[in-house]
Design an enzyme around this catalytic site. Structure first.
Site, mmCIF file in Angstrom:
data_model
loop_
_atom_site.group_PDB
_atom_site.id
_atom_site.type_symbol
_atom_site.label_atom_id
_atom_site.label_comp_id
_atom_site.label_asym_id
_atom_site.label_seq_id
_atom_site.Cartn_x
_atom_site.Cartn_y
_atom_site.Cartn_z
ATOM 1 N N GLY A 69 -4.336 17.145 40.107
ATOM 2 C CA GLY A 69 -3.924 16.982 38.512
ATOM 3 C C GLY A 69 -3.428 17.165 37.984
ATOM 4 N N THR A 70 -2.996 18.080 38.698
ATOM 5 C CA THR A 70 -1.310 18.518 38.112
ATOM 6 C C THR A 70 -0.365 18.386 38.376
ATOM 7 O OG1 THR A 70 -2.758 21.100 38.198
ATOM 8 C CG2 THR A 70 -0.466 21.533 38.153
ATOM 9 N N GLN A 177 -10.869 15.425 31.515
ATOM 10 C CA GLN A 177 -11.920 16.025 31.099
ATOM 11 C C GLN A 177 -12.317 14.306 30.659
ATOM 12 O OE1 GLN A 177 -13.017 18.955 31.281
ATOM 13 N NE2 GLN A 177 -11.249 20.278 32.180
ATOM 14 N N SER A 194 -7.496 13.845 37.438
ATOM 15 C CA SER A 194 -7.794 15.222 38.762
ATOM 16 C C SER A 194 -9.645 14.543 39.090
ATOM 17 C CB SER A 194 -7.624 16.339 38.348
ATOM 18 O OG SER A 194 -7.692 17.264 39.317
ATOM 19 N N ALA A 195 -9.755 14.524 40.475
ATOM 20 C CA ALA A 195 -11.104 13.801 40.654
ATOM 21 C C ALA A 195 -12.062 15.449 40.716
ATOM 22 C CB ALA A 195 -10.856 13.561 42.081
ATOM 23 N N HIS A 196 -11.865 16.473 41.281
ATOM 24 C CA HIS A 196 -12.729 17.617 40.922
ATOM 25 C C HIS A 196 -13.451 17.880 39.526
ATOM 26 C CE1 HIS A 196 -9.332 19.991 39.429
ATOM 27 N NE2 HIS A 196 -10.378 20.637 39.175
ATOM 28 N N CYS A 320 -9.325 39.145 26.693
ATOM 29 C CA CYS A 320 -10.107 40.672 27.547
ATOM 30 C C CYS A 320 -10.403 39.562 28.837
ATOM 31 C CB CYS A 320 -11.213 41.315 26.882
ATOM 32 S SG CYS A 320 -12.128 40.384 25.813
#
Length: 460
Positions: A69-70, A177, A194-196, A320
Site C-alpha cells: 500500500g505504501t 482502512q 493495502s491487502a493486509h 512514550c
C-alpha cells in the site's frame, strides 16, 4: 490472546489462505508468456484484477497491483504530480494522512514543489471548505484518506472530491482502512489500498488511476502492470488478496453492525470505569471496529505492556510508546490528549466476550500504572501556601510533567499560576488537555533556555 490491532493488520482470512495455497500450484508461471502455464497464470491475474476492480468500483484496466500500500501511495502521488507538471507543482494533503502520503509530500517539497497541509478539528475530520480554500491555480494534486488509521474518523471524501472536480484537480484517496467495509463514495480520481488491512496477505497493494487522469509513471520503465508497478507479479498473493476482498465484502454489512455495537460499548464504558480518560475521534462518522482513548497520568508504553501481559494486543499513538518525544502526528493535529493513548481496533469475528474481559481488566491495569508513577489521589488535600510555583520537569518524559503539575496545583491559591518547564513535545498537547479535563485555565507557553514553560492558572 485477544488481538485488538486490526487497523495495523487483519489476520489472514480463511478464503485468502485457501486461494493462496491453490494459486501456489497454479499461478507460479510468468503471466506474460504464451505457453500453457503462462496462459493459466494470466487467467488467474485477470480474474483477480476483475474481482478487485468490482470491489473498488472501477474498470479493470484502471487498476494495477503494487508490492504494498505504501508503494501504491508513493507511485500514485509521484505519477499524478508528474503527469500534471504543466498545471503546477502544488500538492494538498490533510494533516492526518498516513505517513506514506506525508513522506511523499516531504519528498515533493524537497524537490522544489509546494505543499499545503489542511488542518483537522478535534475529531480528526477535515472541513471540506478548508480543502476548497486550499485549491489554487497551480494545484496539481490533492490527497485525502477515506478514514483515519489511528482514531477511525471517516473523512468527507465525496464533498472534497466535488470541490476538487470543480477546480479541475484530481483527488487521490487512501482507502487502506475502509475498502474492506465498502466502496469509497465520491468522484475521486486515484485510489490506493493495502491487502493486509482487510485480511489479505501482506505485500499486495492496489493503485487505481481513472481514465482521463494525466499520469506519468516515475522511475525506470517496465512492461508489467501498465508500467505503474515494475517487477514480476506476486501472483499467489494477488489472487489471495482479491479473493479475500470479495469475501470480506460479502460479510461486511452484518459484521459492521456488530463491531459498531462493541466499539460503542467501549466508548461509553471506559470513561465510566476509568477516571480522567478522553475518548477521541468522531463519535458517529467512524470505522466500525476502531475506538481510541487516552488515559491521563499514564505511561503509554507501560500500559501497553501490562495489557499485553493480560492477554490483549493493542496499539498506541503516545510519544512514550513510539520511542520519541513527539506524539503521533494525528493526535498532535487533533490537539487531544496523547499520554496513555490506546487504540482498540477489532478484527471481524471478535467475540463480545473478549471485549467484556477487556473492560474488566482495563480499570485495574490503569490504576496499577498510575500508582507506580506516583499519581496524586483525587481526594488528597494540599495546603494553599500562596504565590506562584515552578515545576522543573526538563528531561522527564510524558506523563511525568502532567503528574507533577497535578501534584502541586493545590499549593497555589485560586488565581495563582504554576509554570511547568518541559522539553517533552507531548507536554504541548497534554498540559492544555489536562486543564480542560480538570477545569483549570491554560494560560499559554513561552520558550526558555532549557525547553518550554507552560503556564496554568488555578481556577478551582
Amino acid at each position: 490472546m485477544a488481538y485488538f490491532d486490526a487497523a495495523s493488520a487483519v489476520p489472514l482470512h480463511p478464503v485468502a489462505r485457501q486461494a493462496l495455497q491453490a494459486s501456489l500450484d497454479e499461478g507460479w508461471a510468468d503471466p506474460a508468456r504464451l505457453y500453457r502455464e503462462g496462459r493459466r497464470a494470466r487467467m488467474l491475474l485477470d480474474a483477480a484484477r476483475e474481482a478487485a476492480a468490482e470491489a473498488v468500483g472501477c474498470r479493470a484496466d484502471e487498476l494495477v497491483f503494487t508490492p504494498s500500500g505504501t508503494r501504491a501511495v508513493h507511485s500514485g502521488v509521484a505519477g499524478a504530480l508528474a503527469g500534471r507538471r504543466r498545471a503546477g507543482s502544488h500538492l494538498i494533503v490533510s494533516a492526518v494522512e498516513h505517513s506514506s502520503a506525508l513522506h511523499a509530500a516531504e519528498a515533493h517539497e524537497a524537490g522544489g514543489g509546494t505543499v499545503t497541509q489542511v488542518p483537522v478539528d478535534r475529531t480528526g475530520a477535515v472541513d471540506p471548505e478548508a480543502y476548497a480554500d486550499a485549491l489554487r491555480g497551480d494545484t496539481a494534486l490533492a490527497c485525502l484518506q477515506s478514514a483515519n488509521h489511528e482514531v477511525g474518523t471517516e473523512q468527507p471524501v465525496a464533498e472534497v472530491a466535488e470541490a476538487c472536480r470543480a477546480a479541475g484537480v484530481p483527488l487521490l484517496v487512501d482507502a487502506a482502512q475502509s475498502l474492506g467495509w465498502g466502496k469509497v463514495t465520491g468522484d475521486w480520481s486515484l485510489l490506493t489500498a493495502s491487502a493486509h488491512k482487510w485480511g489479505g496477505p501482506s505485500g499486495v497493494g492496489l493503485l487505481v488511476v481513472r481514465k482521463g487522469v494525466r499520469f506519468a509513471p516515475q522511475g525506470p520503465g517496465d512492461e508489467r502492470e501498465s508500467g505503474r508497478a515494475p517487477g514480476f507479479e506476486n501472483l499467489p498473493a494477488i489472487v489471495a488478496a482479491a479473493a479475500s476482498l470479495r469475501a470480506v465484502r460479502a460479510e461486511a454489512a452484518g459484521e459492521a453492525v456488530r463491531l459498531r455495537q462493541l466499539t460503542e460499548r467501549i466508548r461509553t464504558r471506559v470513561p465510566a470505569l476509568v477516571p480522567d480518560v478522553e475518548v477521541v475521534g468522531d463519535p458517529v462518522r467512524r470505522l466500525p471496529g476502531v475506538v481510541t482513548f487516552s488515559c491521563l497520568y499514564v505511561d503509554g508504553e507501560t500500559l501497553l505492556h501490562e495489557l499485553d501481559r493480560a492477554g490483549f494486543s493493542v496499539s498506541s499513538g503516545s510519544s512514550c510508546t513510539s520511542g520519541t518525544l513527539t506524539p503521533s502526528h494525528v493526535l498532535r493535529a487533533m490537539g487531544v490528549l496523547s499520554e496513555g493513548n490506546v487504540r482498540v481496533s477489532l478484527p471481524p469475528g471478535t467475540p463480545a466476550e473478549d471485549v467484556e474481559r477487556f473492560l474488566e481488566v482495563l480499570p485495574g491495569t490503569v490504576a496499577a500504572v498510575r500508582e507506580k508513577l506516583g499519581v496524586p489521589g483525587a481526594t488528597e488535600a494540599a495546603p494553599k501556601t500562596g504565590g506562584d510555583l515552578v515545576v522543573d520537569a526538563v528531561g522527564r518524559r510524558c506523563p511525568v510533567p502532567v503528574i507533577e503539575l497535578a501534584k502541586v496545583i493545590g499549593d497555589v491559591p485560586v488565581g495563582g499560576t504554576v509554570r511547568v518547564l518541559s522539553d517533552d513535545e507531548a507536554a504541548r498537547l497534554d498540559i492544555p488537555a489536562w486543564c480542560e479535563m480538570r477545569g483549570q485555565e491554560y494560560v499559554g507557553e513561552e520558550p526558555t533556555e532549557r525547553g518550554t514553560a507552560y503556564s496554568v492558572r488555578r481556577v478551582s
